[in-house]
Design an enzyme around this catalytic site. Sequence first.
Site, PDB file in Angstrom:
ATOM      1  N   HIS A  43     -16.237 -40.182   3.072  1.00 24.83           N
ATOM      2  CA  HIS A  43     -14.958 -40.785   3.491  1.00 24.83           C
ATOM      3  C   HIS A  43     -13.843 -39.734   3.631  1.00 24.83           C
ATOM      4  CE1 HIS A  43     -16.765 -44.698   2.749  1.00 24.83           C
ATOM      5  NE2 HIS A  43     -17.022 -44.372   1.494  1.00 24.83           N
TER       6      HIS A  43
HETATM    7  O1  RIB Z   1     -12.842 -46.177  -0.049  1.00 22.28           O
HETATM    8  C1  RIB Z   1     -13.072 -44.789  -0.131  1.00 22.28           C
HETATM    9  C2  RIB Z   1     -11.940 -44.107  -0.831  1.00 22.28           C
HETATM   10  O2  RIB Z   1     -11.877 -44.569  -2.172  1.00 22.28           O
HETATM   11  C3  RIB Z   1     -12.142 -42.583  -0.940  1.00 22.28           C
HETATM   12  O3  RIB Z   1     -10.887 -41.950  -0.923  1.00 22.28           O
HETATM   13  C4  RIB Z   1     -12.801 -42.411  -2.274  1.00 22.28           C
HETATM   14  O4  RIB Z   1     -12.483 -41.144  -2.885  1.00 22.28           O
HETATM   15  C5  RIB Z   1     -12.158 -43.516  -3.069  1.00 22.28           C
HETATM   16  O5  RIB Z   1     -10.937 -43.028  -3.580  1.00 22.28           O
END
Ligand code: RIB
Length: 297
Positions: free
Chosen positions: A239
Site C-alpha cells: 500500500h
Molecule cells: O490500509 C492500508 C494502510 O493502513 C497502510 O498505510 C498500512 O500501513 C496501514 O497503516
Amino acid sequence: MLAIIDTDPGIDDAIAILFALRHPGIEVVALTTVAGNIGLPVTTDNAGRIAALAGVTVPVHPGAAAPLGREAKNEVRIHGADGLGGVTFPEAQEPPSKTGAVAAMSDLLMAAEPGVMDLFCLGPLTNIARLLTDAPESAERIGRVVAMGGAVDEPGNVAGNAEFNLGHDPEAAAAVLAAGLDLTLIPLDATRQFRADAVYLEQLRETGAAPAIATADLIDAYFEQTAHQAKGVESRPLHDPCVPLLALHPDLFHVETRGLQVDVSTGALIPGPTETSVAMGLDAKSLRDRLLGGLSS
Ligand code: RIB
Ligand code: CA
C-alpha cells in the site's frame, strides 16, 4: 522534490520510507510520526530505525498519539507488536526531535517557497488535520499531498467498509479531504493491484542491497502475519510504497476525479461534493521494477 513523510511505521510504511530516503529524486526533509498501526512511541522509534538502515540522517518529529476525539485502534495483527513484523532493524542513530510534528511541519513549510514542500501521508491524517487548524498560514504553503487512504469502488479493510488510515481517524480524514489541498488519494482500489509475490522477494534478495533485503524480510513477515486472513493467496499488496512512487512516476498510475466525502461515523469514502483526485489503477510491473531499482541502488 522536497517532501515531509507522515507515517505510522508499519511494515509497508518502512518499505516506502526506505525507498524514498534513498531516491535521488526526493529530498525527505523530515519524518513525522503518528499513532496508527502501532502506538506513537513505537512508530517514532521505528522511523529512526528505518532511517538508520537506509544510512540517512533525517529528523523524526513525534506527532499525534491518538486520533482527533477518539481512542486509537492498533493493527498489531498485521504489523506485529514491534510494528515491523519482528524484522531486525538497527537502533535509531539519534533520538527523536523535541519539536513536535505539527510545529516542525509548520516551520519547514514557512521556510520553503510556497508550493514546493510536498506531504507524503502513509498513515492516519491526524497530524495534517492538526496542521490545518493550528497553523493555517503554513498549510496554505503545502505543495502536493499524496496520501494512501480510502476505498472507492473496492471494499474497505476495516469495520464499516472503511480503509485503515481513514477509518482510524475519520474526523481528520474529513477535514483533510475538504480542505482544498492539492490532494491525490491512493485508495485500496489501486494499492491492491500493487502486489509482491515470492518471486519478487527472491529478486529483492538477489540484489544483495540491505534496504532490498530488509524489504523482502518485511514482506515475508507480512505473509506470516496475514496468512490467517488470506489462505493460499500467494502475494501481498504494497500500500504505502505507492505514495512516493506516484509522486515520482505519475504516468504509471491511472488517476480519476471522483466527488467524495468521508462518512465520519466510519471513515468510509462515500459519494459527496468534494472533487477528489483518486488513483484507481497502476502499472504494477513497471512500479515493481522502479521499487526494486530504488531499493538496490
Ligand atoms: O490500509 C492500508 C494502510 O493502513 C497502510 O498505510 C498500512 O500501513 C496501514 O497503516
Ligand atoms: Ca501506514
